[in-house]
Design a protein around this motif. Sequence first.
Motif, PDB file in Angstrom:
ATOM      1  N   GLY A 131    -110.776  -8.234-112.984  1.00  0.00           N
ATOM      2  CA  GLY A 131    -110.806  -7.868-113.982  1.00  0.00           C
ATOM      3  C   GLY A 131    -109.286  -6.253-112.951  1.00  0.00           C
ATOM      4  N   GLU A 132    -109.185  -5.624-112.328  1.00  0.00           N
ATOM      5  CA  GLU A 132    -108.963  -5.070-111.647  1.00  0.00           C
ATOM      6  C   GLU A 132    -107.178  -5.773-111.583  1.00  0.00           C
ATOM      7  OE1 GLU A 132    -111.159  -1.299-109.934  1.00  0.00           O
ATOM      8  OE2 GLU A 132    -111.225  -3.469-108.294  1.00  0.00           O
TER       9      GLU A 132
ATOM     10  N   ALA B 298    -100.935  -7.687-115.466  1.00  0.00           N
ATOM     11  CA  ALA B 298     -99.863  -7.866-116.470  1.00  0.00           C
ATOM     12  C   ALA B 298     -99.342  -6.613-117.000  1.00  0.00           C
ATOM     13  CB  ALA B 298    -101.901  -7.138-117.152  1.00  0.00           C
TER      14      ALA B 298
ATOM     15  N   ARG C 201    -103.325  -2.486-105.413  1.00  0.00           N
ATOM     16  CA  ARG C 201    -102.111  -1.267-106.105  1.00  0.00           C
ATOM     17  C   ARG C 201    -101.143  -1.354-106.724  1.00  0.00           C
ATOM     18  NH1 ARG C 201    -105.996   3.140-107.337  1.00  0.00           N
ATOM     19  NH2 ARG C 201    -104.006   4.251-105.899  1.00  0.00           N
TER      20      ARG C 201
ATOM     21  N   SER D 115    -106.165  -8.164-112.153  1.00  0.00           N
ATOM     22  CA  SER D 115    -105.346  -8.726-114.017  1.00  0.00           C
ATOM     23  C   SER D 115    -104.754  -7.903-114.339  1.00  0.00           C
ATOM     24  CB  SER D 115    -106.328  -8.815-115.060  1.00  0.00           C
ATOM     25  OG  SER D 115    -106.358  -9.671-115.725  1.00  0.00           O
ATOM     26  N   ASP D 116    -104.935  -6.330-114.711  1.00  0.00           N
ATOM     27  CA  ASP D 116    -104.986  -5.220-115.690  1.00  0.00           C
ATOM     28  C   ASP D 116    -103.005  -5.130-114.072  1.00  0.00           C
ATOM     29  OD1 ASP D 116    -106.894  -5.275-117.269  1.00  0.00           O
ATOM     30  OD2 ASP D 116    -107.506  -3.558-116.095  1.00  0.00           O
ATOM     31  N   TRP D 117    -103.448  -5.141-113.121  1.00  0.00           N
ATOM     32  CA  TRP D 117    -102.600  -4.782-112.290  1.00  0.00           C
ATOM     33  C   TRP D 117    -101.589  -5.363-112.639  1.00  0.00           C
ATOM     34  CZ3 TRP D 117    -105.786  -3.771-106.779  1.00  0.00           C
ATOM     35  CH2 TRP D 117    -106.579  -2.946-107.303  1.00  0.00           C
TER      36      TRP D 117
END
Lengths: 743, 290
Positions: B114-115, B121, B71, B117-119
């Motif tokens: 999901g994580e 993005a 992350r 994808s968020d990172w």
Amino acid sequence: MARSRAPLSALLVGLAVATGAQADTTPDACRRLGYTDRAASADCYRGLLLDPSIAVRAEALWGLGDWQGANSAFRAAVSAAPGDPEVRARWGRLYLEAHQDADAEDLFREALELDGAHVEARVGLAEVAAGRFDVRARAIANSVLEGVPNHPGARFVLARGALTVGDVSTGRELVLPVVESEDAGARLEAMALLAAADHLEGEIPSPWTGRALSESPHHGAVFETVAHFYVITRRYEEAVAMLERAVEVDPRLYSAHAALGINLLRVNRFDDAQRHLARSFEGDPYDSEVVNTLRMLDSLHRFDLTEGARLVLRTHKEETGALEGYVRRLVDDAIATMGARYGHVVEEPVVIELYPHHDDFAVRTSGLPGLGILGATFGDVIAMDSPSARGIDDGFDWASALWHELAHVVTLNATGNLVSRWFSEGISVLEEWRTGPSRSTSPSRSTGPSRGRSVPLDFIEAVRGNRLLPVEHLDGGFMQPDTPNRVALSYVQAGLLCEYMEDTWGVGALARVLAAYADGEDTPGAIRRGLELAPLALDEGFDAYLDTRFGDVDPDRFRAQVRSASAHLKAEAWSAAAEAAREAATVYPDYVGPASAWPLLAEAEASRGRIVEASAALTEYWRRGGRAPGTLRRLVEWLRSGERPADALPVQRSLALVAPLVPEERRRLGDFLTEAGQYEDAILEYQAHLALRPHDRADAHYRIARAYQGAERLAAARRHVLYALEIAPRFRAALALLLEIEG
Amino acid sequence: MSRVAWLSLLVVAVLPASAATRTLVVSGLGGETQYAEAFEALAESAAQSARGTGAEVTLLTGADATRETIRDALAELGRISAEEDVAVVHLFGHGTYDGETFRFNVPGPDPTDGELSDWLAALPPARQLVVVATSASGALAEPLRREGRTVIAATRSGTEQSAVIFGDYWLEALRAPSADTNKDGAVGATEAFRFTSAAVERHFEARGLMATEHPRLEGPESGILVSRLELERLPDANARRLAARRAEIEEAIAGLREEKDSLEIDAYFARLQELLLELAVVERELADGS
């Protein structure tokens, strides 16, 4: 048709009521009527639809063509009378007619459990066995005749068996008495078999066909029976003519439409075949051979058809580019080589079909999947597995198999299909061994298959155990095998027998025997004419020949040494492994099948750092016909690393031939050939490589261009270098080549 | 002049002058020693290849490759990148998919689809490449889909859960001249994907095995370099002039290819030959200049 389902035909029952059917007739009477007046026969059967006996109603439905209704009625009849063997035997016969032999067999056996002496059940079992070319058919039929000497069905089983192996006189003797039978059906079948006997002996036209037709004007089955024996003797054009007559006489004879369709495929008449198969399917949807063949035909849109003066080739679109060049060379080479040896050059184009899926080939050949053979020849039509259907690791050397089939084309063509089975197979096996030879060393004739393939150990054991067949009965080894490995043994025996004949009397002797068959001689006659020898004397000479060739080969000792070498290799005892492997190779140097001694010896030598000795062992393996790709690849690497490119080249040729659909092998061979200045052969290899859709297409075009440049075919070289650069404009080697070409 | 000097100019032609490529390479949990060592070796090789393309590389392996470090590394990559830059992420290891959620297996808590994808993005670069060489990685293809991002997964879907051989062949693609199908001396992401897919297919075919993985490319085809096959050096002024001319010719060739269907085939090849001959001369001068 399934034993567990099927409704009674309410419609037919209704018709029976409407026609006011008579109640005092029998199924047999209706059947007899059918031979002369089908409409009256149908009326007769309808009259039985309201018979109080469910078994009789089953017969009536069967006679009216409602097999599902008949099946259901028979099932009810068996429930009503579980102890009656007759109903089960009749039900079994319905299944036999519906091509469900296994269900038929079950019912015949159930009938025999109820009554061990039930004649019709025993005859039914004999027919099932005969349909599978099972030798037990004969024993069962003979046992029936011991109790009922004139039983037509048992006589027919034996007569068909005799005619199948060419024993025409016995066939005639068996059926002649039946011609006087009171049973019209039996009389007609006897006449059909006598007509077949006439045709087998060239007595054409046969008076028996006319006599059968005068008794039953629409009895097309007489021609269907004759056709069956033409098929057995591989005379497909004649079979087609007979089957066309059969469906002309009786357009509703769906089994003849089916046979006609399958045999039209064998003479390369695909459109006509499809029409008759479709007609058969309309009338008899239970024939799995027809269903399978129609499905196979539907899949042919995925195939290319390449037509030329010498060759008509049908190959899967994805394989054409890789295989066409090799197939062309093999055909040209085989026809010329064997033409010279046997004094007969095939003029017509040879039709070759290569099927990537074995079951498609099997269906194409027999109508059924699961066929054990790898290739089949129908006159000048060859159908076989393509190298993608199975590989050399599965024991399938496609080029050798094609060479084998091409030899059949020569022998069948030279004799008008009159050659005996054993001799045709023997020549084919011999040609695999003998004329696939120097192609591994001669660059211009590089496509021939392996030679000198080793004789399997179980054949040597059969020799030692005196289990070979006399030449007069060798056809039976192919057509009525008495043991599970008899067919395989018969191939090798036939090949060795032909080899013995050539070694002793020269190749001219083989050509003379072939010519004798062409003149209509049977095996004893052909041997007498070709060799001036009695068959028995040939057998004696052959025994001595085998003793000379294999007398010193002890299979047990060979196996023991191979086992010992393997164990020592596992234990990393390299010297002991090499010693045992060398001993095994001495016992039987020609053996290059699975667990050959040579790769073991090579492994042992390489493991102790003796690459030269390891290369020598694998070179022996390759020279004697060993073709396992992994082993040959290793040999190529060793020879190249030992700076022996000239020795590596012919091995790589073998490798590319046995694995023609592996792009890397084709490219590597192209590279070696280019290096050796053999540009035309290199072009063929590179073109095949490109056809196999390699990942790096620019590089594939570049290699082709380079080979064309070497061959001084600059226009083609320019074209391919442009193709390469169109894909990869920055391809520096290709840009440099373009500048070179343009001077 | 080095025979490979021109290679750097291709990058100049493809990317804006100020564009930078930043790559994050991660090897996840191996479970067994053999896998752990293999994943680390793959990650190190991929990182080395990325460095050869001039990319700035962050490598996370073993205990250092956790949910938090991944992350943070992505956050840092985002902080220093601009829209015109290129972002590349490689994940090697095991992935799992329970029918709903994909997890990349690392020490401690696993990052989920999901994580990830968020990172991702949050990264500014318009052009992105994500290579997921793990089991079940096909499950990531849809969640990570975004304009300008190419996602390469070892499997077609999340249901292909066997350990993958994709990574081995991906590594081969980074080194094999035959992977470089446009012969520009470097391997782009799509070239590597095609090479790897073909090799995976052959792997199963040659062994007579049912294929348990089917590599997948989602999003636009990508010329983002994953490996350079030859060393590059700084061009001099003459080389720059020749390279500029070469770029013009290549542009003309590309235009001509687009018109191929509307041209007489002989005319097409005649014009192509003219352009290629000029290109060949330019190329020779470049080589001579070295």
